[in-house]
Design an enzyme around this catalytic site. Sequence first.
Site, PDB file in Angstrom:
ATOM      1  N   THR A 181      -5.753 -22.653 -24.479  1.00 18.03           N
ATOM      2  CA  THR A 181      -6.974 -23.992 -24.835  1.00 18.03           C
ATOM      3  C   THR A 181      -7.889 -23.076 -25.157  1.00 18.03           C
ATOM      4  O   THR A 181      -8.954 -23.703 -25.759  1.00 18.03           O
ATOM      5  CB  THR A 181      -7.567 -24.747 -24.063  1.00 18.03           C
ATOM      6  OG1 THR A 181      -7.353 -23.815 -22.437  1.00 18.03           O
ATOM      7  CG2 THR A 181      -6.178 -25.336 -23.254  1.00 18.03           C
ATOM      8  N   CYS A 187      -4.477 -30.637 -26.565  1.00 19.28           N
ATOM      9  CA  CYS A 187      -4.224 -29.357 -26.427  1.00 19.28           C
ATOM     10  C   CYS A 187      -2.175 -30.083 -25.704  1.00 19.28           C
ATOM     11  O   CYS A 187      -1.515 -29.837 -26.732  1.00 19.28           O
ATOM     12  CB  CYS A 187      -4.272 -28.358 -26.512  1.00 19.28           C
ATOM     13  SG  CYS A 187      -5.597 -27.402 -26.864  1.00 19.28           S
ATOM     14  N   LEU A 228     -11.550 -27.194 -26.110  1.00 23.04           N
ATOM     15  CA  LEU A 228     -10.490 -28.621 -25.502  1.00 23.04           C
ATOM     16  C   LEU A 228      -9.315 -28.912 -24.974  1.00 23.04           C
ATOM     17  O   LEU A 228      -8.120 -28.540 -25.366  1.00 23.04           O
ATOM     18  CB  LEU A 228     -10.601 -29.111 -27.936  1.00 23.04           C
ATOM     19  CG  LEU A 228     -10.577 -30.773 -26.975  1.00 23.04           C
ATOM     20  CD1 LEU A 228     -11.731 -31.113 -26.168  1.00 23.04           C
ATOM     21  CD2 LEU A 228     -10.669 -31.303 -28.630  1.00 23.04           C
ATOM     22  N   HIS A 229      -9.238 -28.521 -23.705  1.00 21.08           N
ATOM     23  CA  HIS A 229      -7.926 -28.236 -22.899  1.00 21.08           C
ATOM     24  C   HIS A 229      -7.175 -29.476 -23.371  1.00 21.08           C
ATOM     25  O   HIS A 229      -6.022 -29.125 -23.575  1.00 21.08           O
ATOM     26  CB  HIS A 229      -8.609 -28.003 -21.544  1.00 21.08           C
ATOM     27  CG  HIS A 229      -9.183 -27.201 -20.637  1.00 21.08           C
ATOM     28  ND1 HIS A 229      -9.159 -25.806 -21.861  1.00 21.08           N
ATOM     29  CD2 HIS A 229     -10.656 -27.209 -20.135  1.00 21.08           C
ATOM     30  CE1 HIS A 229     -10.639 -25.157 -21.138  1.00 21.08           C
ATOM     31  NE2 HIS A 229     -11.188 -25.960 -20.008  1.00 21.08           N
ATOM     32  N   ASP A 230      -8.108 -30.311 -22.863  1.00 20.59           N
ATOM     33  CA  ASP A 230      -6.625 -31.898 -22.415  1.00 20.59           C
ATOM     34  C   ASP A 230      -5.871 -32.437 -24.223  1.00 20.59           C
ATOM     35  O   ASP A 230      -4.447 -32.471 -23.739  1.00 20.59           O
ATOM     36  CB  ASP A 230      -6.628 -32.697 -21.543  1.00 20.59           C
ATOM     37  CG  ASP A 230      -6.914 -31.865 -20.419  1.00 20.59           C
ATOM     38  OD1 ASP A 230      -8.262 -32.892 -19.355  1.00 20.59           O
ATOM     39  OD2 ASP A 230      -6.705 -31.122 -19.828  1.00 20.59           O
TER      40      ASP A 230
END
Length: 316
Positions: free
Chosen positions: A199, A248, A244-246
């Site tokens: 991420t 991905c 922008l973690h989630d």
Amino acid sequence: MSATPSDHAARTVIIDCDPGTDDAVALWLALASPELNVALVTVAGGNVGLSRTLANARAIVGLSGREVPVVAGADRPLLGAFQAEERVHGTDGLGGVRLPEGPAPQPGIAADAIRDLLRDAPPESVTVVGIGPATNLALALATEPALANRVAEFVLMTGALSEGNWTVAAEFNAAMDPEALALVLASGRPVSLVTLDLTAQALVTAERIATLRGLCDGECLRACCDIMASVPTSRRLGHRGHPLHDPCAIAWLLAPELFTVQEVAVQVECGSGIGRGRTHIDRWGRSGLPPQAKFLDRLDADGFFRLLGERLPRLP
Ligand code: RIB
Ligand code: CA
């Protein structure tokens, strides 16, 4: 970019989340993508307390115009105490961006709703996306382990190969409930791992927000950009932007060609030491354990943000 949505039957998806600024973008990306049949959204207290993560999930789904049941789940980890991450998400969980109240949550609790959906599903037919602490997933699996065979794949935003973002050792979702993560990793079902190392390549910058903002004037895209703009830059990443973690985890389902992958054996450290929540990711067979997860390694970041720009304007 991935095959056009009409090329394949929609994939049934459960999304377990803790909205959460990046959870909001992930949910909107999933709800904007016809390849995915988001059949259930379950909520954990994670980034901020359950009363706020639940309200946020309802509002996010409501603004999308999609009719998807939202069910409240665990307000604390299996063991230990709940901890919030308001530095990133703000006290309300959406960076102060106010959304219209969403539809009422479906009665009941998340673990039961997950089990009910899996029980009625064919074998290996449901993709379970975990983008919060894995408590709800673990409770569902521990209560009825046989239902794991209905899961095609777990896609988990959790863990880190390198340094953590909650403690030196641990990424937030894994650190909040390592026992739950261990239960999911032991389920015997395929796991795709979206870690901090992946991420960190999905870096939100002012330029990328401006590009997205210029694409349309839809309420969801506008809220998305406002939410992303509210997140502070990451000192861990040299203040070059924020990861922008989630989303991905959702992008993996929509455009796997944006990623490179490595088969790994992953273990999560439980107990009370300084390594609690550490994910030990074995890329080279040193642990002697058989690989049980796909480690998503490299990301085509420009392709990822193009995907966001192609999908989010589809929402109201
Ligand atoms: O460490 C990042 C993860 O923890 C993301 O899912 C974020 O929303 C928080 O849940
Ligand atoms: Ca999350």
